[in-house]
Enzyme design. Structure first.
Site, PDB file in Angstrom:
ATOM      1  N   ASP A   1     -25.637  19.882  -6.652  1.00 52.09           N
ATOM      2  CA  ASP A   1     -25.429  18.484  -7.038  1.00 52.09           C
ATOM      3  C   ASP A   1     -23.990  18.273  -7.532  1.00 52.09           C
ATOM      4  OD1 ASP A   1     -26.063  15.873  -7.405  1.00 52.09           O
ATOM      5  OD2 ASP A   1     -27.647  16.207  -8.876  1.00 52.09           O
ATOM      6  N   ARG A   2     -23.553  17.036  -7.446  1.00 55.78           N
ATOM      7  CA  ARG A   2     -22.251  16.624  -7.991  1.00 55.78           C
ATOM      8  C   ARG A   2     -22.340  16.703  -9.523  1.00 55.78           C
ATOM      9  NH1 ARG A   2     -20.882  10.539  -6.371  1.00 55.78           N
ATOM     10  NH2 ARG A   2     -19.832  11.451  -4.584  1.00 55.78           N
ATOM     11  N   PRO A   3     -21.378  17.339 -10.200  1.00 59.22           N
ATOM     12  CA  PRO A   3     -21.428  17.370 -11.668  1.00 59.22           C
ATOM     13  C   PRO A   3     -21.397  15.957 -12.241  1.00 59.22           C
ATOM     14  CG  PRO A   3     -19.724  18.845 -10.832  1.00 59.22           C
ATOM     15  CD  PRO A   3     -20.208  18.051  -9.665  1.00 59.22           C
TER      16      PRO A   3
ATOM     17  N   THR B   1     -15.910  -1.839  -9.860  1.00 57.84           N
ATOM     18  CA  THR B   1     -17.124  -1.187  -9.363  1.00 57.84           C
ATOM     19  C   THR B   1     -18.261  -1.203 -10.374  1.00 57.84           C
ATOM     20  OG1 THR B   1     -17.960   1.016  -8.778  1.00 57.84           O
ATOM     21  CG2 THR B   1     -15.998   0.976 -10.113  1.00 57.84           C
ATOM     22  N   ASP B   2     -19.484  -1.169  -9.870  1.00 61.17           N
ATOM     23  CA  ASP B   2     -20.652  -1.056 -10.755  1.00 61.17           C
ATOM     24  C   ASP B   2     -20.681   0.299 -11.464  1.00 61.17           C
ATOM     25  OD1 ASP B   2     -21.344   0.616  -8.631  1.00 61.17           O
ATOM     26  OD2 ASP B   2     -23.093  -0.537  -8.000  1.00 61.17           O
ATOM     27  N   GLU B   3     -19.853   1.256 -10.995  1.00 66.26           N
ATOM     28  CA  GLU B   3     -19.880   2.597 -11.592  1.00 66.26           C
ATOM     29  C   GLU B   3     -19.376   2.595 -13.033  1.00 66.26           C
ATOM     30  OE1 GLU B   3     -18.827   5.839  -9.035  1.00 66.26           O
ATOM     31  OE2 GLU B   3     -19.321   4.693  -7.236  1.00 66.26           O
TER      32      GLU B   3
ATOM     33  N   LYS C   1     -11.481   3.424 -13.641  1.00 68.57           N
ATOM     34  CA  LYS C   1     -11.726   2.026 -13.250  1.00 68.57           C
ATOM     35  C   LYS C   1     -12.079   1.192 -14.483  1.00 68.57           C
ATOM     36  CE  LYS C   1     -11.961   0.369  -9.557  1.00 68.57           C
ATOM     37  NZ  LYS C   1     -10.942  -0.222  -8.632  1.00 68.57           N
TER      38      LYS C   1
ATOM     39  N   ASP D   1       0.846  -1.212   0.000  1.00 71.15           N
ATOM     40  CA  ASP D   1       0.000   0.000   0.000  1.00 71.15           C
ATOM     41  C   ASP D   1       0.875   1.255   0.000  1.00 71.15           C
ATOM     42  OD1 ASP D   1      -3.206   0.496   1.161  1.00 71.15           O
ATOM     43  OD2 ASP D   1      -1.806   2.180   1.070  1.00 71.15           O
TER      44      ASP D   1
ATOM     45  N   LYS E   1     -16.854   9.523   2.600  1.00 76.64           N
ATOM     46  CA  LYS E   1     -17.895   8.859   1.825  1.00 76.64           C
ATOM     47  C   LYS E   1     -19.243   9.082   2.511  1.00 76.64           C
ATOM     48  CE  LYS E   1     -15.043   6.865  -1.174  1.00 76.64           C
ATOM     49  NZ  LYS E   1     -13.828   6.553  -0.542  1.00 76.64           N
TER      50      LYS E   1
ATOM     51  N   TYR F   1     -13.338   9.022 -12.030  1.00 78.06           N
ATOM     52  CA  TYR F   1     -13.124   7.803 -11.238  1.00 78.06           C
ATOM     53  C   TYR F   1     -13.573   6.572 -12.021  1.00 78.06           C
ATOM     54  CZ  TYR F   1     -14.317   4.084  -7.887  1.00 78.06           C
ATOM     55  OH  TYR F   1     -14.453   2.870  -7.254  1.00 78.06           O
TER      56      TYR F   1
HETATM   57  P1  NAD Z   1     -10.023   3.274   0.087  1.00 83.45           P
HETATM   58  O1  NAD Z   1      -9.983   4.608  -0.569  1.00 83.45           O
HETATM   59  O2  NAD Z   1     -10.564   3.165   1.465  1.00 83.45           O
HETATM   60  O3  NAD Z   1      -8.550   2.628   0.121  1.00 83.45           O
HETATM   61  C1  NAD Z   1      -7.718   2.611  -0.987  1.00 83.45           C
HETATM   62  C2  NAD Z   1      -6.362   2.108  -0.541  1.00 83.45           C
HETATM   63  O4  NAD Z   1      -5.510   2.036  -1.702  1.00 83.45           O
HETATM   64  C3  NAD Z   1      -5.654   3.003   0.470  1.00 83.45           C
HETATM   65  O5  NAD Z   1      -5.091   2.237   1.501  1.00 83.45           O
HETATM   66  C4  NAD Z   1      -4.564   3.691  -0.351  1.00 83.45           C
HETATM   67  O6  NAD Z   1      -3.422   4.053   0.403  1.00 83.45           O
HETATM   68  C5  NAD Z   1      -4.257   2.624  -1.377  1.00 83.45           C
HETATM   69  N1  NAD Z   1      -3.672   3.154  -2.610  1.00 83.45           N
HETATM   70  C6  NAD Z   1      -4.137   4.187  -3.371  1.00 83.45           C
HETATM   71  N2  NAD Z   1      -3.326   4.393  -4.427  1.00 83.45           N
HETATM   72  C7  NAD Z   1      -2.339   3.451  -4.345  1.00 83.45           C
HETATM   73  C8  NAD Z   1      -1.212   3.144  -5.143  1.00 83.45           C
HETATM   74  N3  NAD Z   1      -0.928   3.856  -6.239  1.00 83.45           N
HETATM   75  N4  NAD Z   1      -0.421   2.107  -4.782  1.00 83.45           N
HETATM   76  C9  NAD Z   1      -0.689   1.382  -3.662  1.00 83.45           C
HETATM   77  N5  NAD Z   1      -1.730   1.656  -2.858  1.00 83.45           N
HETATM   78  C10 NAD Z   1      -2.550   2.670  -3.189  1.00 83.45           C
HETATM   79  O7  NAD Z   1     -10.813   2.321  -0.926  1.00 83.45           O
HETATM   80  P2  NAD Z   1     -11.937   1.215  -0.672  1.00 83.45           P
HETATM   81  O8  NAD Z   1     -13.245   1.900  -0.467  1.00 83.45           O
HETATM   82  O9  NAD Z   1     -11.454   0.237   0.318  1.00 83.45           O
HETATM   83  O10 NAD Z   1     -12.010   0.534  -2.099  1.00 83.45           O
HETATM   84  C11 NAD Z   1     -11.212  -0.609  -2.401  1.00 83.45           C
HETATM   85  C12 NAD Z   1     -11.485  -1.037  -3.826  1.00 83.45           C
HETATM   86  O11 NAD Z   1     -12.872  -1.341  -3.971  1.00 83.45           O
HETATM   87  C13 NAD Z   1     -11.171   0.041  -4.861  1.00 83.45           C
HETATM   88  O12 NAD Z   1     -10.561  -0.574  -5.984  1.00 83.45           O
HETATM   89  C14 NAD Z   1     -12.525   0.599  -5.244  1.00 83.45           C
HETATM   90  O13 NAD Z   1     -12.536   1.088  -6.570  1.00 83.45           O
HETATM   91  C15 NAD Z   1     -13.405  -0.640  -5.091  1.00 83.45           C
HETATM   92  N6  NAD Z   1     -14.811  -0.380  -4.783  1.00 83.45           N
HETATM   93  C16 NAD Z   1     -15.148   0.375  -3.688  1.00 83.45           C
HETATM   94  C17 NAD Z   1     -16.498   0.555  -3.374  1.00 83.45           C
HETATM   95  C18 NAD Z   1     -16.919   1.326  -2.127  1.00 83.45           C
HETATM   96  O14 NAD Z   1     -18.125   1.470  -1.867  1.00 83.45           O
HETATM   97  N7  NAD Z   1     -15.998   1.803  -1.303  1.00 83.45           N
HETATM   98  C19 NAD Z   1     -17.492  -0.019  -4.176  1.00 83.45           C
HETATM   99  C20 NAD Z   1     -17.100  -0.788  -5.303  1.00 83.45           C
HETATM  100  C21 NAD Z   1     -15.755  -0.965  -5.576  1.00 83.45           C
HETATM  101  P1  TYD Z   2     -20.351   8.222  -2.282  1.00 83.52           P
HETATM  102  O1  TYD Z   2     -20.196   7.639  -0.914  1.00 83.52           O
HETATM  103  O2  TYD Z   2     -19.415   9.286  -2.727  1.00 83.52           O
HETATM  104  O3  TYD Z   2     -20.322   6.963  -3.299  1.00 83.52           O
HETATM  105  P2  TYD Z   2     -20.541   6.891  -4.900  1.00 83.52           P
HETATM  106  O4  TYD Z   2     -19.184   6.600  -5.442  1.00 83.52           O
HETATM  107  O5  TYD Z   2     -21.508   5.767  -5.065  1.00 83.52           O
HETATM  108  O6  TYD Z   2     -21.103   8.166  -5.415  1.00 83.52           O
HETATM  109  O7  TYD Z   2     -21.828   8.795  -2.428  1.00 83.52           O
HETATM  110  C1  TYD Z   2     -22.979   7.981  -2.322  1.00 83.52           C
HETATM  111  C2  TYD Z   2     -24.181   8.828  -2.690  1.00 83.52           C
HETATM  112  O8  TYD Z   2     -24.349   9.879  -1.714  1.00 83.52           O
HETATM  113  C3  TYD Z   2     -24.024   9.536  -4.032  1.00 83.52           C
HETATM  114  O9  TYD Z   2     -25.303   9.581  -4.692  1.00 83.52           O
HETATM  115  C4  TYD Z   2     -23.604  10.939  -3.652  1.00 83.52           C
HETATM  116  C5  TYD Z   2     -24.296  11.162  -2.328  1.00 83.52           C
HETATM  117  N1  TYD Z   2     -23.615  12.101  -1.400  1.00 83.52           N
HETATM  118  C6  TYD Z   2     -24.302  13.205  -0.860  1.00 83.52           C
HETATM  119  O10 TYD Z   2     -25.501  13.432  -1.167  1.00 83.52           O
HETATM  120  N2  TYD Z   2     -23.639  14.039  -0.010  1.00 83.52           N
HETATM  121  C7  TYD Z   2     -22.336  13.837   0.346  1.00 83.52           C
HETATM  122  O11 TYD Z   2     -21.766  14.639   1.126  1.00 83.52           O
HETATM  123  C8  TYD Z   2     -21.637  12.692  -0.207  1.00 83.52           C
HETATM  124  C9  TYD Z   2     -20.204  12.436   0.143  1.00 83.52           C
HETATM  125  C10 TYD Z   2     -22.320  11.844  -1.067  1.00 83.52           C
END
Ligand code: NAD
Ligand code: TYD
Length: 335
Positions: free
Chosen positions: A271-273, A125-127, A153, A33, A188, A149
């Protein structure tokens, strides 16, 4: 089995490492990491003295560092959790997203070219399917990412598929809905709102709040990755989802109820762009082929998550100063 987990100091990577070391006494884990703002060794403080666990600080986009670590540890599988993960940050500063997601995944795939019976699991991700107006997206749906993002991905996803087809790397590509649970960085949606409620602050809902996401609790995602690592078919893509849609405002109402607060703390902000209003991945393949199903219902997961943040203020409070939401609102607040 020796696992090379990238991004293991983040939210999901750390939950997965704890899950694996708890479930399999004979497994070893290397956590590789970079420790970005989202990487936190506190997430695995309880594991750091375990002889089966090794931490290596390194960047997945640094070919030399990756090769050195691979030569030294010779893992049986790479699980790539490392990524820049916050959509809002990708709008402000996409650079690190392209570098880590695209170049980083490419670098790991290059290191995995010699893998034969070993595994490369990509956490995606589903995104990548973009906004889904109606119906559900299966693994064969067209990719239509709309944020820096999700576009980064998607670039990584395509490289994973290409390295399987061209070089025979035994890849498994997973596309998951959103997660909830302990150790999620408090920028988040869910942990940001929980910690704001603990602090008596307002809840900034983007736009009308009618956007929806699907969620699974951390342990259910760990179980899915565990299954796919051991039983998934190389070269295949698997969606992971509860298939239960939650509108942002529904989540807010549940949180308000849990905190005994009323809607006066809700603040509708710009809103988020390019905000994707809905994701809806179809997880039938994972259910059918590997008999996976989520075990924690959304409300129960939310209750557990609220409880964890209430009990771990010492973990999240120092991280909250790094949350750049204010900057984001300054940039986009008038849109
Ligand atoms: P996070 O942001 O909490 O953690 C990301 C980690 O990756 C951190 O520890 C960071 O230091 C490390 N990192 C970033 N860039 C790096 C690099 N260049 N080299 C080595 N390490 C690096 O992320 P998360 O929420 O745990 O997500 C993990 C994975 O799951 C990601 O690939 C994300 O796209 C995917 N994902 C997340 C969600 C969600 O809801 N959080 C949903 C679907 C998929
Ligand atoms: P987020 O946790 O950023 O995940 P995603 O990658 O799925 O967008 O946001 C989840 C949802 O919540 C998304 O529709 C954006 C919304 N949101 C807010 O309304 N306010 C906030 O401050 C944040 C961070 C997210």
């Amino acid at each position: 089995m020796r696992l090379f987990v990238t991004g293991g100091a983040g939210f999901m990577g750390s939950n997965f490492i704890r899950y694996v070391l708890t479930k399999y006494p004979e497994y070893e884990v290397v956590n590789f990491d970079k420790l970005t703002y989202a990487g936190n060794l506190e997430n695995l403080r309880d594991m750091e003295h375990d002889k089966r666990y090794t931490f290596v600080k390194g960047d997945i986009a640094d070919a030399k560092a990756v090769q050195q670590a691979m030569d030294k540890h010779r893992p049986d599988a790479i699980l790539n959790y490392a990524a820049e993960t916050h959509v809002d940050r990708s709008i402000l500063d996409p650079d690190a997203f392209v570098r880590t997601e695209v170049i980083g995944t490419y670098t790991l795939l290059e290191a995995a070219k010699t893998f034969k019976n070993r595994r490369f699991v990509q956490i995606s991700t589903d995104e990548v399917y973009g906004h889904v107006a109606s119906g559900r997206t299966s693994e064969t749906a067209m990719l239509a990412p709309r944020s820096p993002y999700s576009a980064s991905k998607a670039g990584a996803d395509l490289l994973v598929q290409a390295y399987h087809t061209t070089f025979g790397v035994p890849t498994i590509l997973t596309r998951s809905c959103n997660f909830l649970g302990p150790y999620q960085f408090p920028e988040k949606f869910i942990p940001f709102f929980i910690t704001n409620l603990i602090d008596g602050k307002s809840l900034p809902v983007y736009g009308d709040g009618k956007q929806s996401r699907e969620y699974i609790y951390v342990d259910d995602h760990c179980a899915a990755i565990d299954l796919l690592l051991h039983e998934g078919t190389a070269g295949e893509i698997y969606n992971i989802s509860s298939e239960k849609s939650q509108e942002n405002l529904t989540v807010v109402k549940l949180l308000l109820k849990m905190f005994g607060k009323d809607e006066s703390v809700v603040e509708h902000v710009a809103d988020r762009p390019g905000h994707d209003r809905r994701y809806a991945p179809d997880a039938a393949k994972l259910r059918r082929e590997l008999h996976w199903k989520p075990t924690v219902a959304f409300e129960e997961g939310l209750r557990r998550t609220v409880e964890w943040y209430r009990e771990h203020e010492g973990w999240w409070r120092p991280l909250k100063s790094g949350v750049h939401l204010k900057y984001f609102q300054q940039q986009y607040g008038d849109r």
